[in-house]
Design an enzyme around this catalytic site. Sequence first.
Site, PDB file in Angstrom:
ATOM      1  N   ASP A  21      -8.099  -1.016   1.542  1.00 34.49           N
ATOM      2  CA  ASP A  21      -9.215  -0.107   1.306  1.00 34.49           C
ATOM      3  C   ASP A  21      -8.606   0.937   0.224  1.00 34.49           C
ATOM      4  OD1 ASP A  21      -6.878   0.681   2.970  1.00 34.49           O
ATOM      5  OD2 ASP A  21      -8.375   2.651   3.859  1.00 34.49           O
ATOM      6  N   TYR A  43       0.433   1.391  -5.295  1.00 34.19           N
ATOM      7  CA  TYR A  43       0.094  -0.068  -4.369  1.00 34.19           C
ATOM      8  C   TYR A  43      -1.148   0.028  -4.414  1.00 34.19           C
ATOM      9  CZ  TYR A  43      -0.191  -2.190   0.189  1.00 34.19           C
ATOM     10  OH  TYR A  43      -1.371  -2.998   1.185  1.00 34.19           O
ATOM     11  N   LYS A  47      -2.596  -3.991  -6.063  1.00 31.02           N
ATOM     12  CA  LYS A  47      -3.829  -4.841  -4.265  1.00 31.02           C
ATOM     13  C   LYS A  47      -5.407  -5.040  -5.050  1.00 31.02           C
ATOM     14  CE  LYS A  47      -3.465  -5.773  -0.929  1.00 31.02           C
ATOM     15  NZ  LYS A  47      -3.072  -6.773  -0.154  1.00 31.02           N
ATOM     16  N   TRP A  67      -5.531   0.049   7.659  1.00 33.19           N
ATOM     17  CA  TRP A  67      -5.135   0.260   8.870  1.00 33.19           C
ATOM     18  C   TRP A  67      -5.096  -1.304  10.206  1.00 33.19           C
ATOM     19  CZ3 TRP A  67      -5.946   6.097  10.663  1.00 33.19           C
ATOM     20  CH2 TRP A  67      -5.747   6.710   9.452  1.00 33.19           C
TER      21      TRP A  67
END
Length: 129
Positions: A21, A43, A47, A67
């Site tokens: 996410d 980061y 991604k 998560w």
Amino acid sequence: PALLARTCAGHGITLVHVSSDYVFDGTAEVHDEDEPFSPLSVYGQTKAAGDIAVAGCPRHYVMRSSWVIGEGHNFVKTMKGLSDRVADPEDRLTQVTVVDDQLGRLTFTRDMAGAIFHVLGSHAPYGTY
């Protein structure tokens, strides 16, 4: 991811890529497969770049997660361990500090594995999930 995508494309291999996410800025309460990238960090940018590279492979699944929690080390176990230390009068840890400006939804590793096997086994359309 770019090398994997090129290799898989060249050999007709299906590529499954677990994404994050972090490719989004967090302003939407729920993210969908068509939401444009809006990363806030390096980061997240890397991604998103990985997702874009993987999308160049004709037979690909991008599986978004957030998560991630499983049987190994994870945030929940870390917080429990720190709380146990605070409760121990012989431990010098007096409080637990943690960021409190984030909301998230857990991705359980077993659920992610099940989803990956489902898209592969059902021959779901290639793309982002």
